[in-house]
Design an enzyme around this catalytic site. Sequence first.
Site, PDB file in Angstrom:
ATOM      1  N   LYS A  60       0.851  -1.198   0.000  1.00  0.00           N
ATOM      2  CA  LYS A  60       0.000   0.000   0.000  1.00  0.00           C
ATOM      3  C   LYS A  60       0.876   1.233   0.000  1.00  0.00           C
ATOM      4  O   LYS A  60       1.828   1.315   0.773  1.00  0.00           O
ATOM      5  CB  LYS A  60      -0.866  -0.016   1.278  1.00  0.00           C
TER       6      LYS A  60
ATOM      7  N   LYS B 130       5.289   2.368   8.613  1.00  0.00           N
ATOM      8  CA  LYS B 130       4.146   3.166   9.071  1.00  0.00           C
ATOM      9  C   LYS B 130       2.952   2.258   9.376  1.00  0.00           C
ATOM     10  O   LYS B 130       2.306   2.374  10.411  1.00  0.00           O
ATOM     11  CB  LYS B 130       3.772   4.165   7.958  1.00  0.00           C
TER      12      LYS B 130
ATOM     13  N   LYS C 200       5.103   1.941  -3.011  1.00  0.00           N
ATOM     14  CA  LYS C 200       5.080   3.348  -3.436  1.00  0.00           C
ATOM     15  C   LYS C 200       5.262   3.402  -4.937  1.00  0.00           C
ATOM     16  O   LYS C 200       5.964   2.551  -5.510  1.00  0.00           O
ATOM     17  CB  LYS C 200       6.226   4.119  -2.767  1.00  0.00           C
TER      18      LYS C 200
ATOM     19  N   THR D  27      -4.824  13.093   6.279  1.00  0.00           N
ATOM     20  CA  THR D  27      -3.405  13.192   6.626  1.00  0.00           C
ATOM     21  C   THR D  27      -3.155  14.476   7.416  1.00  0.00           C
ATOM     22  O   THR D  27      -2.545  14.445   8.493  1.00  0.00           O
ATOM     23  CB  THR D  27      -2.523  13.138   5.367  1.00  0.00           C
TER      24      THR D  27
ATOM     25  N   ASN E 104      -2.250  19.473   0.004  1.00  0.00           N
ATOM     26  CA  ASN E 104      -3.234  18.669   0.727  1.00  0.00           C
ATOM     27  C   ASN E 104      -2.898  18.582   2.219  1.00  0.00           C
ATOM     28  O   ASN E 104      -3.732  18.876   3.072  1.00  0.00           O
ATOM     29  CB  ASN E 104      -3.280  17.275   0.079  1.00  0.00           C
TER      30      ASN E 104
ATOM     31  N   SER F 276      -7.365   5.431   4.325  1.00  0.00           N
ATOM     32  CA  SER F 276      -7.365   4.583   3.121  1.00  0.00           C
ATOM     33  C   SER F 276      -7.796   3.165   3.481  1.00  0.00           C
ATOM     34  O   SER F 276      -8.514   2.509   2.726  1.00  0.00           O
ATOM     35  CB  SER F 276      -5.965   4.510   2.519  1.00  0.00           C
TER      36      SER F 276
END
Length: 457
Positions: free
Chosen positions: A78, A102, A114, A199, A250, A390
């Site tokens: 992810k 994470k 990623k 986030t 963002n 997510s």
Amino acid sequence: MQKETKKIIQESLDALLENDSFLPGLTDRKQAFSSLSAILSTPDKIHKAFLRVPLDDGSVVRIPAFRAQHNDAMGPYKGGIRYHESVNEEEVINLAFLMTLKNALHEVPFGGGKGGIVLNPREYSEKELNLISRKYVRYFADVIGPDKDIPAPDMGSGEREMDWMMAEYKKVHHGTPYLGSFTGKSVVNGGSLGRREATGKGVYFTFRYLLHDYVKANHQLLSNSNNPFAKTTLELYDRPLKMAVQGFGNVGSVAALEAYKCPLIDHKIVAVSDRNITLYNEDGLDIPALIEFTKTNRGDLPSTEEQLQSASIKAEIKERDVLVTLPVDVLLLAALENQIREDNMKDVQARIIIEGANAPTTAEADEYLNERGIVVIPDILANAGGVIVSYFEWLQGRETQFYTEAEVYRLLIEKMQETMDMMLPQYYGDPYALRQNCFIHAVTRLSTVIYRQGKLY
Ligand code: NAD
């Protein structure tokens, strides 16, 4: 993988090796730890493609694109897809590794991945970007999917790109479940309420919790501690603070708005920056007005006197990179990697640094800041809100049941608080910096999973 990243893994494993209560069943501890080091410091796979894209003017270009899959011991890979001209293979591998840690830290059942596309999205038309996004899915169609690898937005991409990509995935894998193939989609396309803000809200929450809620509840404990980070925290507790925010996209704009609205801490946001400039106002910037302005200026802050005047915003325009060394108490980094490094670390005046961006502090700078007792809330702790929501989006897509926005925020804050409550007592009690504590914790969890899956033979 970068030498800094390898160092982090090695240090965490070294700390664990000394702890006999960790995996007591291991017969040959030395060998097992060297296997763990080999597994964690290398990605499982790295996919690379040159997307063939016909542009609006009829010419055909090849655009380099990557998908790094670091580790899936805890669940499907992810991680976001970055649209930026500086994207490169080493960067995506490092960012995929951070995603693995994470997710392990916050106990999100995903691995780390990623992606990236080497381009400046501002140089392409919407139609071209649509084609590029769809091509990315076509080239990597076999390696992504709801139970394999689930991309999300990152710098330069957002829900528009995720909607396009999910649509392409659906087309390529016709008749199979597709809602969980991408997260960060728009709500009308199966995205989660609250994902876009997750986030930034999470980033600000980690700061507020550390400096307000936790201190309020544990004041005596921190006062009795000789820990340098406890001292810094107490020095800044309950007094007026100045804050600067690097990056107003963002993550940065949402975190800045949270700070602006928060009644629990007496702070002013005196500076914000973006890819062009820094805006400074000693008395505090009007964050809602700046956000409104960016909506009509392709995401950019006002960068001329005329623009400031037209938006009735009072600020001084300064050079972009001065932001990190301004006289502030708190620095919130929400732009790029390597923003505090050897050449500017000694000029940093902030006593608390919040890493909204991934890896904004280099290893040398991190060591220097730790020695000075500066509190650094590290990326894997602070900016996990996106991947946590997510995960909720992925679950909602599987169940085709959708949560309210209030429910999403409640679950998000609950999850982040759980992690903070696990890490902070350790942080204020032992000699390690918060980043090291988080890495050790994540590596412990991950190593246990890898061991129990029989991967150390
Ligand atoms: P974004 O593209 O929305 O915004 C990036 C912002 O940084 C823009 O305001 C841009 O102008 C600014 N910027 C670019 N270069 C700069 C520079 N040299 N100095 C100052 N500002 C600069 O990106 P985002 O989604 O807000 O992501 C920012 C960071 O947060 C990235 O490191 C990303 O990996 C990380 N992150 C994002 C998410 C997410 O959910 N969006 C999740 C976790 C981590």
